[in-house]
Design a protein around this motif. Sequence first.
Motif, PDB file in Angstrom:
ATOM      1  N   ARG A  60      55.829  26.434  58.517  1.00  0.00           N
ATOM      2  CA  ARG A  60      56.429  25.802  59.695  1.00  0.00           C
ATOM      3  C   ARG A  60      56.098  26.584  60.962  1.00  0.00           C
ATOM      4  O   ARG A  60      56.034  27.805  60.941  1.00  0.00           O
ATOM      5  CB  ARG A  60      57.955  25.750  59.551  1.00  0.00           C
ATOM      6  CG  ARG A  60      58.460  25.026  58.343  1.00  0.00           C
ATOM      7  CD  ARG A  60      58.210  23.554  58.349  1.00  0.00           C
ATOM      8  NE  ARG A  60      58.739  22.883  59.527  1.00  0.00           N
ATOM      9  CZ  ARG A  60      58.661  21.559  59.704  1.00  0.00           C
ATOM     10  NH1 ARG A  60      58.070  20.793  58.789  1.00  0.00           N
ATOM     11  NH2 ARG A  60      59.155  21.006  60.781  1.00  0.00           N
ATOM     12  N   PRO A  79      53.955  26.487  50.877  1.00  0.00           N
ATOM     13  CA  PRO A  79      52.633  26.967  50.484  1.00  0.00           C
ATOM     14  C   PRO A  79      52.749  27.780  49.188  1.00  0.00           C
ATOM     15  O   PRO A  79      53.696  28.543  49.010  1.00  0.00           O
ATOM     16  CB  PRO A  79      52.219  27.874  51.649  1.00  0.00           C
ATOM     17  CG  PRO A  79      53.073  27.435  52.809  1.00  0.00           C
ATOM     18  CD  PRO A  79      54.355  26.969  52.206  1.00  0.00           C
ATOM     19  N   ASP A 110      48.400  20.564  44.264  1.00  0.00           N
ATOM     20  CA  ASP A 110      49.273  21.159  45.282  1.00  0.00           C
ATOM     21  C   ASP A 110      49.474  20.067  46.324  1.00  0.00           C
ATOM     22  O   ASP A 110      48.568  19.752  47.091  1.00  0.00           O
ATOM     23  CB  ASP A 110      48.565  22.389  45.864  1.00  0.00           C
ATOM     24  CG  ASP A 110      49.322  23.020  47.015  1.00  0.00           C
ATOM     25  OD1 ASP A 110      50.368  22.485  47.439  1.00  0.00           O
ATOM     26  OD2 ASP A 110      48.845  24.064  47.515  1.00  0.00           O
ATOM     27  N   THR A 111      50.667  19.464  46.317  1.00  0.00           N
ATOM     28  CA  THR A 111      50.910  18.255  47.107  1.00  0.00           C
ATOM     29  C   THR A 111      51.656  18.580  48.385  1.00  0.00           C
ATOM     30  O   THR A 111      52.808  18.998  48.347  1.00  0.00           O
ATOM     31  CB  THR A 111      51.737  17.246  46.282  1.00  0.00           C
ATOM     32  OG1 THR A 111      53.004  17.837  45.968  1.00  0.00           O
ATOM     33  CG2 THR A 111      51.030  16.869  44.990  1.00  0.00           C
ATOM     34  N   GLN A 145      56.298  15.512  53.188  1.00  0.00           N
ATOM     35  CA  GLN A 145      57.585  15.814  53.816  1.00  0.00           C
ATOM     36  C   GLN A 145      58.571  14.679  53.554  1.00  0.00           C
ATOM     37  O   GLN A 145      58.154  13.568  53.230  1.00  0.00           O
ATOM     38  CB  GLN A 145      57.434  15.900  55.329  1.00  0.00           C
ATOM     39  CG  GLN A 145      56.348  16.804  55.827  1.00  0.00           C
ATOM     40  CD  GLN A 145      56.292  16.792  57.343  1.00  0.00           C
ATOM     41  OE1 GLN A 145      55.938  15.801  57.954  1.00  0.00           O
ATOM     42  NE2 GLN A 145      56.656  17.913  57.959  1.00  0.00           N
ATOM     43  N   THR A 146      59.844  14.957  53.789  1.00  0.00           N
ATOM     44  CA  THR A 146      60.849  13.894  53.746  1.00  0.00           C
ATOM     45  C   THR A 146      60.365  12.733  54.616  1.00  0.00           C
ATOM     46  O   THR A 146      60.478  11.566  54.245  1.00  0.00           O
ATOM     47  CB  THR A 146      62.185  14.424  54.305  1.00  0.00           C
ATOM     48  OG1 THR A 146      62.538  15.598  53.563  1.00  0.00           O
ATOM     49  CG2 THR A 146      63.284  13.388  54.164  1.00  0.00           C
ATOM     50  N   GLY A 162      56.587  21.720  48.199  1.00  0.00           N
ATOM     51  CA  GLY A 162      57.729  22.262  48.922  1.00  0.00           C
ATOM     52  C   GLY A 162      57.396  23.378  49.873  1.00  0.00           C
ATOM     53  O   GLY A 162      58.098  23.594  50.851  1.00  0.00           O
ATOM     54  N   ARG A 205      64.055  22.810  53.605  1.00  0.00           N
ATOM     55  CA  ARG A 205      64.052  23.026  55.044  1.00  0.00           C
ATOM     56  C   ARG A 205      65.447  23.258  55.550  1.00  0.00           C
ATOM     57  O   ARG A 205      66.350  22.479  55.328  1.00  0.00           O
ATOM     58  CB  ARG A 205      63.461  21.789  55.727  1.00  0.00           C
ATOM     59  CG  ARG A 205      61.975  21.816  55.774  1.00  0.00           C
ATOM     60  CD  ARG A 205      61.446  20.452  55.970  1.00  0.00           C
ATOM     61  NE  ARG A 205      61.851  19.889  57.244  1.00  0.00           N
ATOM     62  CZ  ARG A 205      61.461  18.688  57.646  1.00  0.00           C
ATOM     63  NH1 ARG A 205      60.701  17.939  56.864  1.00  0.00           N
ATOM     64  NH2 ARG A 205      61.836  18.223  58.803  1.00  0.00           N
ATOM     65  N   ASP A 218      53.974  21.746  60.973  1.00  0.00           N
ATOM     66  CA  ASP A 218      53.354  22.789  60.153  1.00  0.00           C
ATOM     67  C   ASP A 218      52.071  23.307  60.803  1.00  0.00           C
ATOM     68  O   ASP A 218      51.336  22.547  61.432  1.00  0.00           O
ATOM     69  CB  ASP A 218      52.962  22.237  58.775  1.00  0.00           C
ATOM     70  CG  ASP A 218      54.155  22.112  57.838  1.00  0.00           C
ATOM     71  OD1 ASP A 218      55.188  22.750  58.107  1.00  0.00           O
ATOM     72  OD2 ASP A 218      54.053  21.383  56.851  1.00  0.00           O
TER      73      ASP A 218
HETATM   74  O1  PRX Z   1      56.392  22.979  55.645  1.00  0.00           O
HETATM   75  C1  PRX Z   1      55.974  21.983  54.747  1.00  0.00           C
HETATM   76  C2  PRX Z   1      56.548  22.271  53.383  1.00  0.00           C
HETATM   77  O2  PRX Z   1      57.765  21.557  53.314  1.00  0.00           O
HETATM   78  C3  PRX Z   1      57.967  20.810  54.516  1.00  0.00           C
HETATM   79  C4  PRX Z   1      58.634  19.508  54.193  1.00  0.00           C
HETATM   80  O3  PRX Z   1      59.907  19.773  53.679  1.00  0.00           O
HETATM   81  P1  PRX Z   1      60.800  18.611  53.108  1.00  0.00           P
HETATM   82  O4  PRX Z   1      60.874  17.500  54.082  1.00  0.00           O
HETATM   83  O5  PRX Z   1      62.074  19.207  52.668  1.00  0.00           O
HETATM   84  O6  PRX Z   1      60.016  18.056  51.863  1.00  0.00           O
HETATM   85  C5  PRX Z   1      59.711  18.926  50.803  1.00  0.00           C
HETATM   86  C6  PRX Z   1      59.121  18.136  49.677  1.00  0.00           C
HETATM   87  C7  PRX Z   1      58.068  17.180  50.055  1.00  0.00           C
HETATM   88  C8  PRX Z   1      56.596  20.649  55.095  1.00  0.00           C
HETATM   89  O7  PRX Z   1      56.647  20.387  56.483  1.00  0.00           O
HETATM   90  N1  PRX Z   1      55.670  21.829  52.300  1.00  0.00           N
HETATM   91  C9  PRX Z   1      55.859  20.784  51.471  1.00  0.00           C
HETATM   92  N2  PRX Z   1      54.885  20.726  50.548  1.00  0.00           N
HETATM   93  C10 PRX Z   1      54.032  21.735  50.801  1.00  0.00           C
HETATM   94  C11 PRX Z   1      54.527  22.433  51.923  1.00  0.00           C
HETATM   95  N3  PRX Z   1      53.887  23.494  52.443  1.00  0.00           N
HETATM   96  C12 PRX Z   1      52.750  23.865  51.854  1.00  0.00           C
HETATM   97  N4  PRX Z   1      52.208  23.271  50.766  1.00  0.00           N
HETATM   98  C13 PRX Z   1      52.815  22.198  50.201  1.00  0.00           C
HETATM   99  N5  PRX Z   1      52.278  21.634  49.109  1.00  0.00           N
END
Ligand code: PRX
Length: 651
Positions: free
Chosen positions: A516, A391, A413-414, A417-418, A389, A527, A501
């Motif tokens: 972001r 960093p 640590d995955t 994104q959507t 979600g 987001r 990102d």
């Molecule tokens: O900025 C990154 C951050 O969450 C964004 C995607 O958000 P969303 O579409 O709501 O999905 C969240 C769940 C998958 C990315 O562009 N993000 C997601 N995972 C990470 C992350 N930032 C850093 N490390 C992560 N593991």
Amino acid sequence: MSEPTIENYYTENRVFPPPPEFQAQALVSDNSLYEEAAADRLGFWARQARELITWYRDFDTVLEWELPYAKWFVGGKLNVSYNCLDRHVEAGRGDKVAYHWEGEPGDTRTITYAELLSEVSRFANSLKSLGVNRGDRVAIYMPMIPELPVAMLACARIGAVHSVVFGGFSPDALADRINDAEAKVLITADGGFRRGSPSPLKANCDVALANTSSITGVVVVRRTEQDIDWTEGRDHWYHDLIDGASEDCPPEEMDSEDLLYLLYTSGTTAKPKGIMHTTGGYLTQVAFSHKYVFDLHPDTDVYWCAADIGWVTGHSYIVYGPLNNGCTQVMYEGTPDTPGRDRLWDIVERYGVTQLYTAPTAIRTFMKWGEQEPAKHDLSSLRVLGTVGEPINPEAWMWYHEYIGGGRCPIVDTWWQTETGGHMITPLPGVTATKPGSATFPLPGTTAEVVDDAGNRVDVGGGYLTITEPWPSMLRGIWGDPERYMETYWSEYPGRYFAGDGAKIDEDGYIWILGRVDDVMNVSGHRISTAEVESALVDHPAVAEAAVVGAADATTGQAIIAYVILRGTATTSDELREEIRQHVSKKLGPIARPRVVIVVPDLPKTRSGKIMRRLLRDVAEGRALGDTTTLADESVVEEIRRREAEGTAED
Ligand code: PRX
């Protein structure tokens, strides 16, 4: 790109190789998957698709790619609900638990695969009786109860497209999403339990439906038993529908590229984007990543993703990936501090959870509550820990590793994104030596690169994160808006998918996500677009103009700071600022409520009139101002600083 990437504060030198005991039992403990995928990426995905999924008809072509449109597993026919349910039952695993569900008040339900199949089939027939056909859109606005995955799988079974709207969103947000998708039916509940009280889900639906015209039927699950309004002819109780429905509902044969769902996400404008995910490629990648990233041993594991199904994490890693893989899960309705701050650890102990997947914001909250909370429970069943979600700061990583993982569990640590549908950059727990705060390397079969402003690859150093090749679970577009799809993701760096990102690559090739770089904030891993909050702010009658920024926050990652200019007659007061905050909450949902509203006489703008959010962020985070040469009137920022210092801010 006018905004610089987020500064990198750390040099992190600790390295955690997979513990030998873990490696000894891991599904993969060497580089074989990486090597296979690097040698023949499409062949690799074809193998995964055939091994992990049961197809009615095999596909003819692995990938047809005409930038920015991908078709995966072309010609293949399948049904996602068949893969998640029927085939496990047919294989004699009907009595296996699919979900150990726990309500916030402490009530529980144990649902086997056979029971889930029966309920999904009956509800799928109920949806048909309400006139839902293949291709129709169904909006879902529900709490974290078993009927939520049932509703999604019932749609998938009959080829309807679901659009889940997070239960914390406001009636306006729900109405916008219903209208954009032209949804035919809405599935909801009277409410759900959050921190001991029932949420007003059905009441919110009634408000939303006053501003929509496509909905012909509303299905209501009884959960809280609170009083609700009822519209005869339109509203139907879920239990009445399924009680009378047949259990016989053969799954529709869907094309690999038929739409599975829409999920709305924030972008840089006020209008959310309906991200489109299809069937064969999506299921392949979520099944593959769920299996290998969590080192799934489906016969013995009890896997728990503590996200809400209203977000993509829940779609991919509570519903489709885990059910496709036939594993046993925990699903929890409520908040982590009800009735006590050890609720999660109590659940881990009672069910013997083996994998826990949560967000950095939650981990920082647990840190704040203290290690005595997890220490009350036996967490020795845990094997793998995941985060997603935003960093994760190394301090939170280390805390998670030590106090939850007992020093023995690899952390994955995955990053994804959507839009990506499934994991993209992540360790494999039996293979990758992790560094706290780094998402490490692309998943086998996916390809990521960091580029500079000009789009040149950066081998060591900072820049923008891009994906260089199509991947199976990638979005297929934005519902109703192909230009925006091209423009948002594929035009910044030609030939590459641009994720929005910032990232850096270290000397060892590890990828560190820096956050972001566009006008999207990340609050508690969610987001939220600055434009959306700004338009909710100016919707308040006292607000003339507004600018919001995400400022660093120790718990939520970023917090929303709103700068507003009042209309001529309005005067500032604590009450007014609070009213403005609540107004945003009402328009968008509590998650988008600004932490503070600061009334200012003017906003810093460029000479062309563009708001300089970078300067506002500097002020909000108490930093020296960055480059101000393009600022039209420097005194504006000084005045804003003065107002902040005077304490017009509030928490
Ligand atoms: O900025 C990154 C951050 O969450 C964004 C995607 O958000 P969303 O579409 O709501 O999905 C969240 C769940 C998958 C990315 O562009 N993000 C997601 N995972 C990470 C992350 N930032 C850093 N490390 C992560 N593991």
